[in-house]
Design an enzyme around this catalytic site. Structure first.
Site, PDB file in Angstrom:
ATOM      1  N   CYS A  87       0.769  -1.085   0.134  1.00  0.00           N
ATOM      2  CA  CYS A  87       0.028  -0.056   0.008  1.00  0.00           C
ATOM      3  C   CYS A  87       0.859   1.177   0.014  1.00  0.00           C
ATOM      4  O   CYS A  87       1.598   1.358   1.038  1.00  0.00           O
ATOM      5  CB  CYS A  87      -1.033   0.003   1.438  1.00  0.00           C
ATOM      6  SG  CYS A  87      -2.104   1.413   1.258  1.00  0.00           S
ATOM      7  N   ASN A 163       0.987  -5.344  -6.023  1.00  0.00           N
ATOM      8  CA  ASN A 163      -0.272  -5.688  -5.762  1.00  0.00           C
ATOM      9  C   ASN A 163      -1.063  -5.304  -7.140  1.00  0.00           C
ATOM     10  O   ASN A 163      -0.579  -4.535  -7.905  1.00  0.00           O
ATOM     11  CB  ASN A 163      -1.230  -4.947  -4.654  1.00  0.00           C
ATOM     12  CG  ASN A 163      -1.102  -3.399  -4.902  1.00  0.00           C
ATOM     13  OD1 ASN A 163      -0.466  -2.856  -5.792  1.00  0.00           O
ATOM     14  ND2 ASN A 163      -1.855  -2.688  -3.901  1.00  0.00           N
ATOM     15  N   ARG A 215      -9.461  -2.701  -4.013  1.00  0.00           N
ATOM     16  CA  ARG A 215      -9.754  -4.116  -3.746  1.00  0.00           C
ATOM     17  C   ARG A 215      -9.978  -4.338  -2.265  1.00  0.00           C
ATOM     18  O   ARG A 215      -9.140  -3.796  -1.366  1.00  0.00           O
ATOM     19  CB  ARG A 215      -8.455  -4.865  -4.018  1.00  0.00           C
ATOM     20  CG  ARG A 215      -8.812  -6.491  -3.589  1.00  0.00           C
ATOM     21  CD  ARG A 215      -7.728  -7.271  -4.151  1.00  0.00           C
ATOM     22  NE  ARG A 215      -6.333  -6.596  -3.552  1.00  0.00           N
ATOM     23  CZ  ARG A 215      -5.167  -7.638  -3.752  1.00  0.00           C
ATOM     24  NH1 ARG A 215      -4.999  -8.665  -4.231  1.00  0.00           N
ATOM     25  NH2 ARG A 215      -4.024  -7.064  -3.192  1.00  0.00           N
ATOM     26  N   CYS A 223      -5.387   6.349  -4.016  1.00  0.00           N
ATOM     27  CA  CYS A 223      -4.493   5.223  -4.039  1.00  0.00           C
ATOM     28  C   CYS A 223      -3.145   5.282  -4.318  1.00  0.00           C
ATOM     29  O   CYS A 223      -3.037   5.805  -5.568  1.00  0.00           O
ATOM     30  CB  CYS A 223      -5.358   4.149  -4.837  1.00  0.00           C
ATOM     31  SG  CYS A 223      -4.578   2.568  -4.746  1.00  0.00           S
ATOM     32  N   GLY A 224      -2.229   4.932  -3.541  1.00  0.00           N
ATOM     33  CA  GLY A 224      -0.835   5.424  -3.886  1.00  0.00           C
ATOM     34  C   GLY A 224      -0.203   4.499  -4.945  1.00  0.00           C
ATOM     35  O   GLY A 224       0.424   4.735  -5.912  1.00  0.00           O
TER      36      GLY A 224
END
Length: 299
Positions: A87, A163, A215, A223-224
């Site tokens: 993340c 991810n 997700r 969202c990084g």
């Protein structure tokens, strides 16, 4: 009377993408998914897009091999309780917490994650941007997938940034709907564990505008890893700029910057702000398996 395990917590955000931080240096806690969901609930808990449990690498069985290169491990969980490998905003906020709480000196240091080591730069000034080295994203097979929302269907690019992501380009971000439910992906087996989906409007001149379904969470303000995925996709489908480049990536929650090196490695930059600190009383139950009962301390 139900016994309680007391543990320090903090809360913060990076461009509106917010997280709970549990300081568990000796790996005392094993949080069950339904309890994480409760903690992250906006109504039943403290409210967050995800949870970061910070454990010393020497204390966690999966990260002892990294102990010589990183002192802390970020155990990241999505708001639905599922385990996340990486993340970007969470890593930046974890670094800010470690410095502000006195657990690490400011400057450059590494953080252990399930996606490997990530190098951080955390300034002493809490109002300055925090940067994290995101490595080189890649395009796994199948590189091309399709994303469907309602009656609309778009081609998308499969990007991995530690991810999984599916990146869609559109000139009208409202077509993505409310993004609370995961868009449908085809082929069905492309993402066996689900994926984060970015809808991207490319304004040119290294400037992207993005909405994201994360997700295990739903639509998030930012969202990084999604910013890095969007930049990767834009560079893949458009002309490759020569040398280093900086991209501005705007989300509903604010702007992140992605610096791309000559070899394709990316650095994510942006604000990371702590908003609250306190003591959380965790019920010693099947929802929280306390290996020991640590005293409540911010040491």
């Amino acid at each position: 009377m139900t016994a309680l395990t007391y543990i320090p917590f903090a809360k913060g955000h990076g461009t509106g993408n917010d997280f709970l931080i549990l300081h568990d240096p000796q790996d005392h806690l094993e949080l069950q998914p339904d309890y994480i969901t409760q903690l992250c609930s906006r109504r039943e808990g403290l409210g967050a897009d995800g949870l970061l449990r910070l454990v010393r690498t020497t204390a966690h069985p999966d990260t002892r091999a990294m102990a010589g290169r990183a002192e802390w491990f970020m155990d990241y969980r999505n708001a639905d309780g599922s385990t996340g490998s990486m993340c970007g905003n969470g890593a930046r906020l974890a670094g800010r917490y470690l410095v502000d709480a006195g657990h690490h000196l400011p400057g450059h240091f590494s953080l252990a994650t399930r996606a490997g080591l990530r190098d951080l730069h955390v300034p002493a000034d809490p109002h300055e941007d925090v940067a994290v080295d995101m490595g080189r994203p890649n395009l796994p097979r199948p590189a091309r997938v399709h994303v469907t929302v309602g009656e609309r269907r778009w081609p998308a690019l499969h990007v991995d940034v530690g991810n999984p992501h599916a990146v869609v380009f559109t000139n009208d971000l409202t077509q993505a709907g409310d993004l609370q439910q995961p868009p449908r992906i085809t082929p069905a087996g492309a993402y066996p564990h689900g994926t984060t989906v970015e809808f991207v409007h490319n304004l040119g001149s290294h400037h992207l505008v993005v909405r994201v379904h994360e997700r295990g969470v739903g639509e998030t303000p930012s969202c990084g890893t999604g910013a890095c995925a969007a930049v990767t996709a834009a560079r893949h489908v458009g002309p490759q700029p020569a040398g280093q480049a900086r991209y501005a990536v705007d989300f509903p929650g604010g702007r992140l910057h992605v610096d791309v090196d000559t070899d394709g490695a990316m650095t994510l930059n942006g604000p990371a702000l702590l908003t609250a600190r306190g003591i959380l009383g965790l019920q010693a139950s099947p929802h929280v398996l306390a290996r020991a009962a640590p005293a409540a301390t911010f040491d």
